[in-house]
Scaffold this motif. Structure first.
Motif, PDB file in Angstrom:
ATOM      1  N   HIS A 382       0.850  -1.188   0.000  1.00 39.34           N
ATOM      2  CA  HIS A 382       0.000   0.000   0.000  1.00 39.34           C
ATOM      3  C   HIS A 382       0.884   1.237   0.000  1.00 39.34           C
ATOM      4  O   HIS A 382       1.860   1.314   0.748  1.00 39.34           O
ATOM      5  CB  HIS A 382      -0.929   0.008   1.214  1.00 39.34           C
ATOM      6  CG  HIS A 382      -1.929   1.123   1.193  1.00 39.34           C
ATOM      7  ND1 HIS A 382      -1.692   2.350   1.773  1.00 39.34           N
ATOM      8  CD2 HIS A 382      -3.167   1.195   0.633  1.00 39.34           C
ATOM      9  CE1 HIS A 382      -2.736   3.128   1.589  1.00 39.34           C
ATOM     10  NE2 HIS A 382      -3.650   2.456   0.902  1.00 39.34           N
ATOM     11  N   ILE A 383       0.538   2.221  -0.852  1.00 37.04           N
ATOM     12  CA  ILE A 383       1.345   3.424  -0.994  1.00 37.04           C
ATOM     13  C   ILE A 383       0.902   4.458   0.042  1.00 37.04           C
ATOM     14  O   ILE A 383      -0.281   4.794   0.151  1.00 37.04           O
ATOM     15  CB  ILE A 383       1.215   4.016  -2.407  1.00 37.04           C
ATOM     16  CG1 ILE A 383       1.523   2.960  -3.466  1.00 37.04           C
ATOM     17  CG2 ILE A 383       2.126   5.234  -2.565  1.00 37.04           C
ATOM     18  CD1 ILE A 383       2.910   2.441  -3.460  1.00 37.04           C
ATOM     19  N   SER A 384       1.854   4.983   0.780  1.00 35.40           N
ATOM     20  CA  SER A 384       1.577   6.010   1.775  1.00 35.40           C
ATOM     21  C   SER A 384       1.242   7.339   1.086  1.00 35.40           C
ATOM     22  O   SER A 384       1.760   7.636   0.002  1.00 35.40           O
ATOM     23  CB  SER A 384       2.806   6.188   2.671  1.00 35.40           C
ATOM     24  OG  SER A 384       2.729   7.389   3.399  1.00 35.40           O
ATOM     25  N   PRO A 385       0.410   8.181   1.712  1.00 37.03           N
ATOM     26  CA  PRO A 385       0.157   9.518   1.155  1.00 37.03           C
ATOM     27  C   PRO A 385       1.295  10.500   1.376  1.00 37.03           C
ATOM     28  O   PRO A 385       1.175  11.671   1.022  1.00 37.03           O
ATOM     29  CB  PRO A 385      -1.106   9.962   1.910  1.00 37.03           C
ATOM     30  CG  PRO A 385      -1.071   9.223   3.202  1.00 37.03           C
ATOM     31  CD  PRO A 385      -0.441   7.890   2.879  1.00 37.03           C
ATOM     32  N   GLU A 386       2.407  10.063   1.942  1.00 33.89           N
ATOM     33  CA  GLU A 386       3.551  10.955   2.163  1.00 33.89           C
ATOM     34  C   GLU A 386       4.069  11.515   0.839  1.00 33.89           C
ATOM     35  O   GLU A 386       3.760  11.024  -0.243  1.00 33.89           O
ATOM     36  CB  GLU A 386       4.670  10.188   2.877  1.00 33.89           C
ATOM     37  CG  GLU A 386       4.313   9.706   4.264  1.00 33.89           C
ATOM     38  CD  GLU A 386       5.182  10.329   5.340  1.00 33.89           C
ATOM     39  OE1 GLU A 386       6.263  10.830   5.004  1.00 33.89           O
ATOM     40  OE2 GLU A 386       4.757  10.313   6.501  1.00 33.89           O
ATOM     41  N   SER A 387       4.901  12.549   0.914  1.00 32.05           N
ATOM     42  CA  SER A 387       5.361  13.252  -0.283  1.00 32.05           C
ATOM     43  C   SER A 387       6.384  12.458  -1.078  1.00 32.05           C
ATOM     44  O   SER A 387       6.647  12.767  -2.245  1.00 32.05           O
ATOM     45  CB  SER A 387       5.959  14.608   0.102  1.00 32.05           C
ATOM     46  OG  SER A 387       7.067  14.436   0.976  1.00 32.05           O
ATOM     47  N   THR A 388       7.014  11.451  -0.478  1.00 31.22           N
ATOM     48  CA  THR A 388       7.928  10.575  -1.208  1.00 31.22           C
ATOM     49  C   THR A 388       7.343   9.169  -1.233  1.00 31.22           C
ATOM     50  O   THR A 388       6.402   8.861  -0.505  1.00 31.22           O
ATOM     51  CB  THR A 388       9.317  10.557  -0.545  1.00 31.22           C
ATOM     52  OG1 THR A 388       9.179  10.152   0.820  1.00 31.22           O
ATOM     53  CG2 THR A 388       9.978  11.931  -0.612  1.00 31.22           C
ATOM     54  N   LEU A 389       7.911   8.327  -2.091  1.00 34.86           N
ATOM     55  CA  LEU A 389       7.363   6.979  -2.263  1.00 34.86           C
ATOM     56  C   LEU A 389       7.733   6.106  -1.073  1.00 34.86           C
ATOM     57  O   LEU A 389       8.899   5.774  -0.866  1.00 34.86           O
ATOM     58  CB  LEU A 389       7.890   6.362  -3.560  1.00 34.86           C
ATOM     59  CG  LEU A 389       7.323   4.983  -3.892  1.00 34.86           C
ATOM     60  CD1 LEU A 389       5.806   5.027  -4.040  1.00 34.86           C
ATOM     61  CD2 LEU A 389       7.963   4.436  -5.168  1.00 34.86           C
ATOM     62  N   LYS A 390       6.725   5.741  -0.292  1.00 28.31           N
ATOM     63  CA  LYS A 390       6.914   4.869   0.864  1.00 28.31           C
ATOM     64  C   LYS A 390       5.761   3.869   0.909  1.00 28.31           C
ATOM     65  O   LYS A 390       4.622   4.197   0.563  1.00 28.31           O
ATOM     66  CB  LYS A 390       6.944   5.675   2.170  1.00 28.31           C
ATOM     67  CG  LYS A 390       8.130   6.612   2.304  1.00 28.31           C
ATOM     68  CD  LYS A 390       8.036   7.438   3.576  1.00 28.31           C
ATOM     69  CE  LYS A 390       9.235   8.367   3.737  1.00 28.31           C
ATOM     70  NZ  LYS A 390       9.086   9.241   4.925  1.00 28.31           N
ATOM     71  N   PHE A 391       6.062   2.655   1.361  1.00 24.24           N
ATOM     72  CA  PHE A 391       5.068   1.596   1.471  1.00 24.24           C
ATOM     73  C   PHE A 391       4.673   1.457   2.944  1.00 24.24           C
ATOM     74  O   PHE A 391       5.506   1.085   3.776  1.00 24.24           O
ATOM     75  CB  PHE A 391       5.627   0.276   0.951  1.00 24.24           C
ATOM     76  CG  PHE A 391       6.165   0.354  -0.461  1.00 24.24           C
ATOM     77  CD1 PHE A 391       5.630   1.233  -1.381  1.00 24.24           C
ATOM     78  CD2 PHE A 391       7.216  -0.458  -0.861  1.00 24.24           C
ATOM     79  CE1 PHE A 391       6.121   1.303  -2.688  1.00 24.24           C
ATOM     80  CE2 PHE A 391       7.711  -0.404  -2.156  1.00 24.24           C
ATOM     81  CZ  PHE A 391       7.158   0.482  -3.070  1.00 24.24           C
ATOM     82  N   ASP A 392       3.414   1.754   3.250  1.00 26.48           N
ATOM     83  CA  ASP A 392       2.997   1.743   4.650  1.00 26.48           C
ATOM     84  C   ASP A 392       2.218   0.494   5.050  1.00 26.48           C
ATOM     85  O   ASP A 392       1.756   0.393   6.186  1.00 26.48           O
ATOM     86  CB  ASP A 392       2.195   2.994   4.988  1.00 26.48           C
ATOM     87  CG  ASP A 392       0.896   3.123   4.210  1.00 26.48           C
ATOM     88  OD1 ASP A 392       0.505   2.162   3.513  1.00 26.48           O
ATOM     89  OD2 ASP A 392       0.254   4.189   4.299  1.00 26.48           O
ATOM     90  N   GLY A 393       2.054  -0.467   4.126  1.00 31.64           N
ATOM     91  CA  GLY A 393       1.334  -1.669   4.499  1.00 31.64           C
ATOM     92  C   GLY A 393       1.318  -2.702   3.394  1.00 31.64           C
ATOM     93  O   GLY A 393       1.865  -2.491   2.299  1.00 31.64           O
ATOM     94  N   LEU A 394       0.704  -3.847   3.685  1.00 32.54           N
ATOM     95  CA  LEU A 394       0.566  -4.958   2.753  1.00 32.54           C
ATOM     96  C   LEU A 394      -0.913  -5.242   2.518  1.00 32.54           C
ATOM     97  O   LEU A 394      -1.748  -5.025   3.398  1.00 32.54           O
ATOM     98  CB  LEU A 394       1.247  -6.212   3.306  1.00 32.54           C
ATOM     99  CG  LEU A 394       2.738  -6.126   3.619  1.00 32.54           C
ATOM    100  CD1 LEU A 394       3.215  -7.432   4.251  1.00 32.54           C
ATOM    101  CD2 LEU A 394       3.540  -5.808   2.365  1.00 32.54           C
ATOM    102  N   VAL A 395      -1.214  -5.752   1.315  1.00 34.55           N
ATOM    103  CA  VAL A 395      -2.592  -6.097   0.956  1.00 34.55           C
ATOM    104  C   VAL A 395      -2.592  -7.460   0.276  1.00 34.55           C
ATOM    105  O   VAL A 395      -1.776  -7.714  -0.611  1.00 34.55           O
ATOM    106  CB  VAL A 395      -3.217  -5.047   0.013  1.00 34.55           C
ATOM    107  CG1 VAL A 395      -4.695  -5.364  -0.221  1.00 34.55           C
ATOM    108  CG2 VAL A 395      -3.065  -3.634   0.564  1.00 34.55           C
ATOM    109  N   ARG A 396      -3.506  -8.335   0.709  1.00 28.89           N
ATOM    110  CA  ARG A 396      -3.737  -9.605   0.021  1.00 28.89           C
ATOM    111  C   ARG A 396      -5.065  -9.510  -0.707  1.00 28.89           C
ATOM    112  O   ARG A 396      -6.094  -9.174  -0.124  1.00 28.89           O
ATOM    113  CB  ARG A 396      -3.790 -10.770   1.005  1.00 28.89           C
ATOM    114  CG  ARG A 396      -3.829 -12.140   0.312  1.00 28.89           C
ATOM    115  CD  ARG A 396      -4.158 -13.265   1.274  1.00 28.89           C
ATOM    116  NE  ARG A 396      -5.592 -13.317   1.546  1.00 28.89           N
ATOM    117  CZ  ARG A 396      -6.173 -14.223   2.345  1.00 28.89           C
ATOM    118  NH1 ARG A 396      -5.436 -15.111   2.971  1.00 28.89           N
ATOM    119  NH2 ARG A 396      -7.468 -14.200   2.541  1.00 28.89           N
ATOM    120  N   HIS A 397      -5.043  -9.806  -2.028  1.00 25.93           N
ATOM    121  CA  HIS A 397      -6.238  -9.748  -2.860  1.00 25.93           C
ATOM    122  C   HIS A 397      -6.676 -11.173  -3.198  1.00 25.93           C
ATOM    123  O   HIS A 397      -5.852 -12.001  -3.610  1.00 25.93           O
ATOM    124  CB  HIS A 397      -5.962  -8.968  -4.146  1.00 25.93           C
ATOM    125  CG  HIS A 397      -5.334  -7.622  -3.908  1.00 25.93           C
ATOM    126  ND1 HIS A 397      -6.059  -6.473  -3.764  1.00 25.93           N
ATOM    127  CD2 HIS A 397      -4.027  -7.261  -3.781  1.00 25.93           C
ATOM    128  CE1 HIS A 397      -5.243  -5.455  -3.562  1.00 25.93           C
ATOM    129  NE2 HIS A 397      -4.002  -5.915  -3.571  1.00 25.93           N
TER     130      HIS A 397
END
Length: 490
Positions: A382-397
């Motif tokens: 999951h992409i964080s809303p921060e100003s740089t590219l950071k991953f703030d979580g995982l998602v299983r579909h």
């Protein structure tokens, strides 16, 4: 902990013109030392049926950059954690590309990056693009080796998955002529590897197949109306899927040897479906709404249709209010991607597209044993809303149930791409296994390897392996299973 025989290497410092560049600071700041460490401390318990090695690539400039620094410019460095019988050991190494060796000999940076004019750079890739081919983007396991690749098409560098020794630029027994894109696809059923190559001058796109014994057995040129920048591709059991997307190279800039992009909304997105071993004359093009696609989730055949799941970017250009080069880079790297499905009807020529989820997710993975076949489960960050590219979580579909399960790392904690690691003996695409990812704790200044039960992602990590040094945020990762390593040893 055992350090390598080398002296500690120079840590890149922010250039004077880049004091505010976040991609050289904090969680992105490069590390300057290559180390080995055994018997790492573990919070929780590493599952005994999880054996193999997690490897993640990313930019890590050895020397202070010349001019303005772009995150894509850094020297490739692989960080790896080997899990065996409940124990963990860590190792990191720079990828010894030709450019890395040249700068090491000079004792300083010799290349400027993608935000500068490359006219004075020593050399570039086989297409004459004068940028630094640093193999910093992906890591793919094929024929007992890791292939480290570069996002703009470069030489794939072979790396030993355990020692991380760079074995050299891979030419596949002398049969690969030219370069390879960042995300070649491996079919574990056949042992083959599928790739493409693109550039600013004709032929704009080439497609090829490498056999299980390591030779290029098919290469063909694909006719395009102009230079493009496809980043990924897909395979099914009988087909390959290539892309002609409206993010195009600026022709005037290309003639001057510069790398400049333009998103042309007047153009459709086109997807080319062709037989795996076909030639360019056999490709069939399907048109869809304009977008850009960095990464494919998977593809498969469903009767007369080829189904393609991707992370679809609707706005791949910098924001209109980004006026400085640094602001443009920051906004360009702010991904806004959603899961999207295309269905290409090979009988009628029709294309249908459907959004699958509205969450901002990217860097997708599936069970590597089932690439090119229908998958029930896929995994993204999951992409964080921060100003740089950071991953703030995982998602299983879950494609069958049509739902998703999520986990967030917590404040100030950022992850990496999380490949699926099947439990030993588990059937393909059963979710019976684990997700493995680096997590960097910005508050603690510490990194760890987190292991999640893929069947119960929301429960959080079953084990946290504390690492002996910080791992900067980076790009793509892979999991190499113990059975693949055993084949390597034999």
């Amino acid at each position: 902990m055992t350090r390598t025989s080398e002296q500690p290497l120079m840590v890149a410092r922010t250039a004077d013109t880049d004091e505010a560049n976040p991609y050289l600071l904090g969680v992105y700041a490069p590390v300057g030392t290559e180390i080995d460490a055994e018997d790492l401390r573990v919070i929780g318990e590493i599952p005994k049926d999880l054996n193999g090695v997690y490897l993640r690539n990313g930019p890590n400039p050895r020397f202070a950059p010349e001019g303005r620094y772009h995150w894509f410019d850094g020297d490739g460095m692989i960080h790896a954690v080997h899990l065996e019988n409940g124990k963990a050991r860590y190792r990191n190494r720079w990828i010894r590309t030709k450019a890395f060796e040249a700068e090491s000999a000079a004792g300083k940076a010799l290349w400027t990056g993608v935000m500068e004019n490359p006219a004075d750079n020593p050399f570039g890739n086989s297409h004459g693009l004068g940028l630094k081919d640093n193999a910093n983007t992906d890591v793919v396991f094929h024929r007992g080796r890791i292939l480290a690749t570069w996002y703009l098409c470069g030489s794939p560098y072979a790396v030993d998955p355990l020692s991380l020794e760079t074995l050299g630029a891979e030419d596949f027994l002398g049969t690969l002529v030219g370069d390879m894109m960042a995300h070649p696809k491996v079919d574990e059923t056949t042992g083959e590897l599928f790739w493409f190559d693109y550039g600013p001058r004709p032929p704009y796109l080439r497609y090829g197949v490498i056999s299980a014994d390591g030779r290029v057995v098919n290469t063909t040129e694909i006719e395009l109306p102009g230079p493009r920048l496809p980043h990924d591709m897909a395979i099914t059991e009988h087909y390959a899927v290539l892309m002609d997307l409206p993010l195009v190279q600026d022709l005037q800039a290309a003639e001057q040897g510069r790398h400049k992009l333009h998103f042309d909304r007047s153009m459709p997105s086109r997807f080319g479906v062709m037989p795996r071993y076909g030639d360019g004359s056999q490709i069939r093009w399907f048109e869809a709404s304009p977008c850009y696609i960095y990464h494919v989730v998977n593809a498969w055949e469903d009767g007369d249709e080829v189904v393609l799941d991707v992370c679809r970017v609707q706005r791949p250009q910098p924001r209109a209010d980004a006026h400085t080069p640094l602001a443009k880079m920051l906004s360009y790297l702010r991904l806004d991607a959603q899961l999207h499905r295309y269905r290409f009807d090979l009988r009628t020529g029709a294309c249908r597209e459907t959004p699958l989820d509205d969450g901002n997710t990217e860097f997708p993975t599936v069970d590597a044993r089932g690439v090119g076949r229908r998958n029930r489960y896929s995994y993204t960050v999951h992409i964080s809303p921060e100003s740089t590219l950071k991953f703030d979580g995982l998602v299983r579909h879950d494609n069958l149930a049509g739902n998703k399960t999520e986990y967030r790392f917590g404040p100030g904690r950022w992850g990496s791409e999380a490949p699926f690691a099947p439990r030993e003996g588990a059937p393909v695409d059963s979710a019976d296994g684990y997700l493995v990812t680096f997590v960097q704790d910005e508050r603690e200044g510490r990194s760890e390897l987190d292991i999640f039960d893929a069947t119960d992602l929301a429960a959080g990590p079953v084990a946290r392996v504390l690492l002996p040094q910080r791992v900067p945020l980076g790009f793509h990762a892979t999991w190499v299973r113990a059975d693949q390593l055993e084949n390597l040893r034999s």
